[in-house]
Design an enzyme around this catalytic site. Structure first.
Site, PDB file in Angstrom:
ATOM      1  N   ARG A  26      29.344 -16.334  63.530  1.00  0.00           N
ATOM      2  CA  ARG A  26      28.515 -14.780  63.487  1.00  0.00           C
ATOM      3  C   ARG A  26      27.584 -15.022  64.555  1.00  0.00           C
ATOM      4  NH1 ARG A  26      26.663 -13.208  57.832  1.00  0.00           N
ATOM      5  NH2 ARG A  26      26.305 -15.350  57.520  1.00  0.00           N
ATOM      6  N   ASN A  44      31.109 -10.979  58.052  1.00  0.00           N
ATOM      7  CA  ASN A  44      31.795 -11.944  57.417  1.00  0.00           C
ATOM      8  C   ASN A  44      32.417 -10.516  56.230  1.00  0.00           C
ATOM      9  OD1 ASN A  44      31.160 -14.373  58.806  1.00  0.00           O
ATOM     10  ND2 ASN A  44      30.057 -14.952  56.974  1.00  0.00           N
TER      11      ASN A  44
END
Length: 97
Positions: A26, A44
């Site tokens: 990320r 996520n």
């Protein structure tokens, strides 16, 4: 760039499969989005995948998709699923969830 292209925006929602959680995916995606000037989010998901919602000029979004296909060196991307969505006019890029 031709002015018309500057006004054109596309949006893609991408699900990235593989070893993509717990490896800095990320943060890497957010860094690349900032570098490219892409807008959206990355998060996520409960099933171990990562979802990126990316919006911007077509060439910017395509460059971001190319990056998501690779991820950071610590990740292993097995594949991505891409869905076309209507642009929302999102500004900036953030990590969520």
């Amino acid at each position: 760039m031709i002015p018309q292209q500057d006004e054109q925006r596309i949006r893609r929602v991408v699900r990235v499969r593989g070893r993509v959680q717990g490896v800095g995916f990320r943060m890497d995606a957010a860094r690349e989005a900032a570098r490219l000037g892409a807008a959206g989010t990355v998060r996520n998901l409960w099933d171990g995948t990562v979802e990126a919602d990316v919006e911007g000029a077509p060439e910017t979004v395509e460059a971001m998709l190319d990056h998501l296909r690779q991820g950071p060196p610590s990740a292993r991307v097995d594949g991505i699923d891409v869905r076309r969505e209507t642009p929302r006019g999102t500004e900036g890029f953030r990590i969520s969830g």
